[in-house]
Design an enzyme around this catalytic site. Structure first.
Site, PDB file in Angstrom:
ATOM      1  N   GLY A   1       0.827  -1.194   0.000  1.00  0.00           N
ATOM      2  CA  GLY A   1       0.000   0.000   0.000  1.00  0.00           C
ATOM      3  C   GLY A   1       0.866   1.250   0.000  1.00  0.00           C
TER       4      GLY A   1
ATOM      5  N   ASP B   1      -1.414  -7.622   7.153  1.00  0.00           N
ATOM      6  CA  ASP B   1      -2.851  -7.423   6.948  1.00  0.00           C
ATOM      7  C   ASP B   1      -3.223  -7.994   5.578  1.00  0.00           C
ATOM      8  OD1 ASP B   1      -1.553  -5.408   5.476  1.00  0.00           O
ATOM      9  OD2 ASP B   1      -3.139  -3.937   5.815  1.00  0.00           O
TER      10      ASP B   1
ATOM     11  N   GLY C   1       0.381  -5.212   0.568  1.00  0.00           N
ATOM     12  CA  GLY C   1      -0.821  -5.118  -0.249  1.00  0.00           C
ATOM     13  C   GLY C   1      -0.700  -5.800  -1.591  1.00  0.00           C
TER      14      GLY C   1
ATOM     15  N   GLU D   1       5.721  -6.101   7.468  1.00  0.00           N
ATOM     16  CA  GLU D   1       5.084  -5.044   8.260  1.00  0.00           C
ATOM     17  C   GLU D   1       5.724  -4.777   9.620  1.00  0.00           C
ATOM     18  OE1 GLU D   1       2.258  -6.201   5.127  1.00  0.00           O
ATOM     19  OE2 GLU D   1       3.530  -7.322   6.507  1.00  0.00           O
TER      20      GLU D   1
END
Length: 350
Positions: free
Chosen positions: A68, A148, A117, A140
């Site tokens: 992301g 995520d 992402g 992350e």
């Protein structure tokens, strides 16, 4: 904006609907606009009988997608109220769930860098292709965040404790290890990708991939399963580190040092997320949990500090708060899983 400047491109060739992530200078990092447009295209193609296969690739030579747009998340968490990031994740996680349930073959070409992402828009697909250039990771914890985009479910399903190892360390893996961990299905040499993309325009996806798929070069994780499974089976990060340091394999000790460089809070929340994901069952329930965790992370200092150190200032010297694992108590971890009331993602209830 010219077509070449659009952040994501769509076109159909033969029976294939093509999605091209088109921010090569940003390693095709996902923005909210890109997520929305991909979802719109999937809606249109799901209803279009002429489109029999969907194919996602990344523009440029470096990779499918590095994740992301974390600079935007950094700025929102530091200067805003977090609502823009929460809205982005809400749509992104819904897209991840949609990809996993898509009724047509969804072919993800996981060439080059595929992280965060990028894993979310590829590894939930039903035809996942890695190459000799693939570098897949969920990094992350190094930015004070937690895996995520359904990553905690994907990693929780990996054999033994391989997923725990990848989640805590953020280690990049190649094709064979991505196949071993269940993050991909097929290995195709990168120089055969043009042949694959051409075949997908006319052949069923399974047939097109079978024509170019090969056996990948040997990976590295299989030979490390003994110490990975033994050390990461512990239920506390402190115990995992202790076992890694005590193990005779030099790679285990190096791994302990890698773990200790990550955000202590993120490490503990990541381990708890993975263990809970194993029990939650469905991807939708895991995404609901990840949404709670991600929104909580916006209010914690390590996310802003981690992105600052790795991406903004690039000094690679984050100052974590708290600084040690011992200072992160069970209550500190539990607050990440607190219900959000009306702000819940709510995928499991739909």
């Amino acid at each position: 904006m010219s077509a070449a400047e659009e952040p994501v491109l769509f076109h159909t060739t033969g029976h294939a609907g093509r999605i091209t992530l088109n921010r090569p200078r940003a390693l095709n990092a996902l923005t909210h606009t890109m997520v929305r447009r991909i979802d719109e295209a999937l809606t249109a193609w799901e209803r279009d009988p002429a489109v029999q296969t969907v194919v996602i690739t990344g523009a440029g030579e470096r990779g499918l997608c590095a994740g992301g747009d974390i600079r935007a998340i950094h700025d929102d968490a530091r200067d805003g109220d977090g609502s823009a990031s929460a809205a982005f994740w809400r749509d992104e996680y819904r897209l991840n769930a949609r990809i996993a349930r898509y009724p047509k073959p969804y072919v993800a070409v996981m060439d080059g860098i595929v992280m965060g992402g990028g894993v979310g828009v590829s590894a939930h697909g039903n035809v996942r292709v890695v190459t000799d250039r693939s570098r897949v990771a969920m990094p992350e914890t190094g930015i004070g965040f937690v895996p995520d985009v359904g990553g905690t479910r994907l990693l929780a399903l990996a054999p033994g404790e391989l997923g725990t190892h990848l989640a805590l360390t953020g280690t990049q893996i190649g094709a064979a290890d991505a196949l071993l961990c269940g993050l991909a299905d097929h290995y195709v040499p990168s120089d055969s990708l043009p042949d694959l993309l051409d075949a997908l325009t006319g052949l069923p996806a399974a047939e097109a991939v079978a024509g170019v798929a090969r056996t990948p070069p040997q990976g590295v994780l299989a030979a490390s399963r003994d110490w990975i499974d033994a050390c990461y089976a512990a239920d506390r990060v402190e115990e995992i580190v202790r076992r890694l340091l005590a193990h005779g394999d030099p790679a285990a000790k190096e791994t302990a040092e890698t773990v200790l460089s990550k955000s202590p809070t993120a490490l503990k929340v990541t381990l708890a997320s993975l263990r809970r994901a194993r029990r939650l069952g469905t991807l939708e329930r895991v995404l609901d949990q990840e949404y709670r965790v991600s929104c909580a992370a916006l209010t914690m200092p390590d996310l802003v500090e981690g992105i600052r150190a790795q991406v903004v200032d690039k000094d690679r010297r984050p100052s974590w708060s708290p600084r040690t694992l011992a200072e992160v108590g069970d209550a500190d971890v539990e607050r990440f899983f607190a219900p959000l009331g009306e702000r819940e993602l709510g995928l499991a209830g739909e």
